[in-house]
Design a protein around this motif. Structure first.
Motif, PDB file in Angstrom:
ATOM      1  N   PHE A   1       0.237  10.702  -5.980  1.00 56.47           N
ATOM      2  CA  PHE A   1       1.314   9.718  -5.912  1.00 56.47           C
ATOM      3  C   PHE A   1       0.664   8.340  -6.052  1.00 56.47           C
ATOM      4  O   PHE A   1       0.081   7.812  -5.104  1.00 56.47           O
ATOM      5  CB  PHE A   1       2.069   9.837  -4.589  1.00 56.47           C
ATOM      6  N   ALA A   2       0.735   7.762  -7.259  1.00 59.65           N
ATOM      7  CA  ALA A   2      -0.075   6.584  -7.565  1.00 59.65           C
ATOM      8  C   ALA A   2       0.696   5.269  -7.495  1.00 59.65           C
ATOM      9  O   ALA A   2       0.126   4.244  -7.134  1.00 59.65           O
ATOM     10  CB  ALA A   2      -0.690   6.731  -8.956  1.00 59.65           C
ATOM     11  N   SER A   3       1.965   5.269  -7.848  1.00 56.70           N
ATOM     12  CA  SER A   3       2.711   4.015  -7.923  1.00 56.70           C
ATOM     13  C   SER A   3       4.160   4.257  -7.548  1.00 56.70           C
ATOM     14  O   SER A   3       4.706   5.333  -7.815  1.00 56.70           O
ATOM     15  CB  SER A   3       2.631   3.457  -9.350  1.00 56.70           C
ATOM     16  N   ALA A   4       4.771   3.265  -6.904  1.00 54.88           N
ATOM     17  CA  ALA A   4       6.164   3.435  -6.475  1.00 54.88           C
ATOM     18  C   ALA A   4       6.942   2.144  -6.660  1.00 54.88           C
ATOM     19  O   ALA A   4       6.400   1.035  -6.546  1.00 54.88           O
ATOM     20  CB  ALA A   4       6.223   3.874  -5.015  1.00 54.88           C
ATOM     21  N   GLU A   5       8.218   2.327  -6.961  1.00 54.33           N
ATOM     22  CA  GLU A   5       9.172   1.220  -7.034  1.00 54.33           C
ATOM     23  C   GLU A   5      10.190   1.424  -5.925  1.00 54.33           C
ATOM     24  O   GLU A   5      10.726   2.527  -5.763  1.00 54.33           O
ATOM     25  CB  GLU A   5       9.853   1.230  -8.396  1.00 54.33           C
ATOM     26  N   HIS A   6      10.439   0.382  -5.136  1.00 60.61           N
ATOM     27  CA  HIS A   6      11.336   0.486  -3.987  1.00 60.61           C
ATOM     28  C   HIS A   6      12.547  -0.432  -4.182  1.00 60.61           C
ATOM     29  O   HIS A   6      12.398  -1.593  -4.567  1.00 60.61           O
ATOM     30  CB  HIS A   6      10.635   0.067  -2.690  1.00 60.61           C
ATOM     31  N   ALA A   7      13.722   0.081  -3.901  1.00 64.11           N
ATOM     32  CA  ALA A   7      14.939  -0.730  -3.807  1.00 64.11           C
ATOM     33  C   ALA A   7      15.431  -0.623  -2.370  1.00 64.11           C
ATOM     34  O   ALA A   7      15.634   0.490  -1.862  1.00 64.11           O
ATOM     35  CB  ALA A   7      15.995  -0.244  -4.792  1.00 64.11           C
ATOM     36  N   ILE A   8      15.614  -1.746  -1.704  1.00 66.30           N
ATOM     37  CA  ILE A   8      15.939  -1.748  -0.273  1.00 66.30           C
ATOM     38  C   ILE A   8      17.250  -2.485  -0.046  1.00 66.30           C
ATOM     39  O   ILE A   8      17.451  -3.588  -0.565  1.00 66.30           O
ATOM     40  CB  ILE A   8      14.813  -2.417   0.545  1.00 66.30           C
TER      41      ILE A   8
ATOM     42  N   GLU B   1       0.847  -1.184   0.000  1.00 71.57           N
ATOM     43  CA  GLU B   1       0.000   0.000   0.000  1.00 71.57           C
ATOM     44  C   GLU B   1       0.887   1.241   0.000  1.00 71.57           C
ATOM     45  O   GLU B   1       1.831   1.343   0.780  1.00 71.57           O
ATOM     46  CB  GLU B   1      -0.900  -0.009   1.240  1.00 71.57           C
ATOM     47  N   LEU B   2       0.584   2.189  -0.882  1.00 71.87           N
ATOM     48  CA  LEU B   2       1.378   3.407  -0.997  1.00 71.87           C
ATOM     49  C   LEU B   2       0.724   4.511  -0.174  1.00 71.87           C
ATOM     50  O   LEU B   2      -0.322   5.044  -0.539  1.00 71.87           O
ATOM     51  CB  LEU B   2       1.479   3.831  -2.464  1.00 71.87           C
ATOM     52  N   VAL B   3       1.332   4.828   0.982  1.00 72.95           N
ATOM     53  CA  VAL B   3       0.814   5.893   1.841  1.00 72.95           C
ATOM     54  C   VAL B   3       1.984   6.755   2.284  1.00 72.95           C
ATOM     55  O   VAL B   3       3.129   6.321   2.318  1.00 72.95           O
ATOM     56  CB  VAL B   3       0.084   5.342   3.091  1.00 72.95           C
ATOM     57  N   SER B   4       1.695   8.007   2.626  1.00 73.33           N
ATOM     58  CA  SER B   4       2.737   8.904   3.109  1.00 73.33           C
ATOM     59  C   SER B   4       3.182   8.478   4.502  1.00 73.33           C
ATOM     60  O   SER B   4       2.480   7.758   5.214  1.00 73.33           O
ATOM     61  CB  SER B   4       2.213  10.336   3.153  1.00 73.33           C
ATOM     62  N   PHE B   5       4.375   8.947   4.899  1.00 71.69           N
ATOM     63  CA  PHE B   5       4.878   8.666   6.243  1.00 71.69           C
ATOM     64  C   PHE B   5       3.886   9.152   7.293  1.00 71.69           C
ATOM     65  O   PHE B   5       3.598   8.443   8.265  1.00 71.69           O
ATOM     66  CB  PHE B   5       6.242   9.335   6.444  1.00 71.69           C
ATOM     67  N   SER B   6       3.361  10.363   7.107  1.00 71.34           N
ATOM     68  CA  SER B   6       2.451  10.938   8.099  1.00 71.34           C
ATOM     69  C   SER B   6       1.193  10.096   8.246  1.00 71.34           C
ATOM     70  O   SER B   6       0.739   9.812   9.360  1.00 71.34           O
ATOM     71  CB  SER B   6       2.070  12.368   7.706  1.00 71.34           C
ATOM     72  N   ARG B   7       0.621   9.699   7.124  1.00 71.37           N
ATOM     73  CA  ARG B   7      -0.618   8.912   7.191  1.00 71.37           C
ATOM     74  C   ARG B   7      -0.359   7.540   7.802  1.00 71.37           C
ATOM     75  O   ARG B   7      -1.150   7.035   8.590  1.00 71.37           O
ATOM     76  CB  ARG B   7      -1.219   8.782   5.793  1.00 71.37           C
ATOM     77  N   TRP B   8       0.782   6.911   7.432  1.00 71.20           N
ATOM     78  CA  TRP B   8       1.114   5.617   8.030  1.00 71.20           C
ATOM     79  C   TRP B   8       1.319   5.754   9.531  1.00 71.20           C
ATOM     80  O   TRP B   8       0.824   4.937  10.305  1.00 71.20           O
ATOM     81  CB  TRP B   8       2.381   5.056   7.372  1.00 71.20           C
ATOM     82  N   ALA B   9       2.048   6.800   9.964  1.00 65.37           N
ATOM     83  CA  ALA B   9       2.319   6.984  11.391  1.00 65.37           C
ATOM     84  C   ALA B   9       1.017   7.106  12.177  1.00 65.37           C
ATOM     85  O   ALA B   9       0.856   6.493  13.240  1.00 65.37           O
ATOM     86  CB  ALA B   9       3.189   8.220  11.608  1.00 65.37           C
ATOM     87  N   ARG B  10       0.078   7.900  11.668  1.00 67.67           N
ATOM     88  CA  ARG B  10      -1.199   8.048  12.367  1.00 67.67           C
ATOM     89  C   ARG B  10      -1.962   6.731  12.403  1.00 67.67           C
ATOM     90  O   ARG B  10      -2.674   6.448  13.374  1.00 67.67           O
ATOM     91  CB  ARG B  10      -2.033   9.147  11.708  1.00 67.67           C
TER      92      ARG B  10
ATOM     93  N   THR C   1       3.126  14.810   0.427  1.00 66.86           N
ATOM     94  CA  THR C   1       2.238  13.998  -0.401  1.00 66.86           C
ATOM     95  C   THR C   1       0.799  14.472  -0.294  1.00 66.86           C
ATOM     96  O   THR C   1       0.104  14.635  -1.306  1.00 66.86           O
ATOM     97  CB  THR C   1       2.332  12.527   0.010  1.00 66.86           C
ATOM     98  N   ASP C   2       0.334  14.706   0.942  1.00 65.79           N
ATOM     99  CA  ASP C   2      -1.056  15.132   1.139  1.00 65.79           C
ATOM    100  C   ASP C   2      -1.307  16.520   0.567  1.00 65.79           C
ATOM    101  O   ASP C   2      -2.344  16.777  -0.051  1.00 65.79           O
ATOM    102  CB  ASP C   2      -1.412  15.098   2.624  1.00 65.79           C
TER     103      ASP C   2
END
Length: 254
Positions: free
Chosen positions: A177-184, A84-93, A167-168
């Protein structure tokens, strides 16, 4: 949950559903789980099936239990789902935390090679860079270094970066912000990074390099995030039917 439609045994489907709820932040670390009676009614199954589900969650370290006491969710890193693609702020809440930021930089800079590749611009082209320490409560949790196309600079400069989600706020202007690719990968903290996060130099950090696009595929950001392993854990679910995960040499991201 449609446990009957799953290929897993019923107790495993229920365990997966409960784990998803935990990862989503429905329960805080250390909280008690619903009782067997509550879950029996919720899922329409026997107490034996619920006990099997709890036994599975206990075997994987998700919950703990003591005789005569409710099962408890194990404490540990805050878990963020990668599905799920969510901002840091929204995830934290969503996990019951109060997010905030300490802005270190916000200015136009020449694009480094990696950033230029991710944003689809030439190396050295102007991009807008924000660098923030993200906090949960008063605890520094993440160093977020994000690069945006220069066209977004004016909108971002109008945002209170210490209290608002980029983001908000960009979403208020129709920028999605619809789609993201992550490299970890894992890296060692530099002296500066260690000081910002309250760690010892050389401490292990989880590095996430994220490239985010809008619904039309236009690139909106390249973010390089650093977090201590004990602060945030990522959860990825995959299956034989979905082939979206691949392994690459970390050297290609340097």
């Amino acid at each position: 949950m449609s446990a009957e439609a799953s290929d897993l045994p019923l107790y495993r489907s229920i365990a997966a559903d409960l784990q998803t709820a935990i990862e989503r932040g429905d329960f805080a670390g250390g909280a008690t789980m619903p009782s067997e009676n509550e879950l029996t009614a919720r899922y329409g199954v026997s107490r034996g099936t619920i006990r099997q589900a709890f036994a599975f969650l206990r075997s994987t370290g998700v919950v703990s239990s003591r005789r005569g006491a409710r099962r408890q969710i194990q404490g540990g890193p805050r878990v963020q789902s990668m599905t799920e693609l969510v901002s840091f702020s929204r995830w934290a809440r969503s996990v019951g935390e109060v997010p905030s930021s300490r802005t270190l930089n916000a200015r136009v800079v020449p694009a480094p090679a990696l950033v230029a590749e991710k944003l689809g611009v030439t190396e050295g082209a102007n991009v807008f860079h924000t660098e923030r320490v993200r906090l949960l409560g008063d605890a520094p949790t993440l160093i977020e270094s994000t690069y945006y196309p220069e066209a977004l600079a004016t909108l971002i400069e109008a945002i209170d970066l210490d209290t608002q989600s980029i983001t908000d706020r960009l979403g208020d202007h129709g920028i999605v912000f619809a789609s993201a690719e992550h490299a970890i990968d894992a890296v060692a903290a530099t002296p500066r990074e260690a000081e910002l996060l309250g760690l010892e130099p050389g401490a292990p950090l989880l590095r996430t390099i994220r490239r985010t696009t809008d619904p039309a595929g236009a690139v909106l950001e390249c973010s390089i995030d650093l977090s201590p392993g004990e602060s945030i854990a990522f959860v990825v679910r995959n299956s034989l039917a979905a082939g979206g995960t691949s392994r690459v040499s970390s050297r290609s991201e340097q």
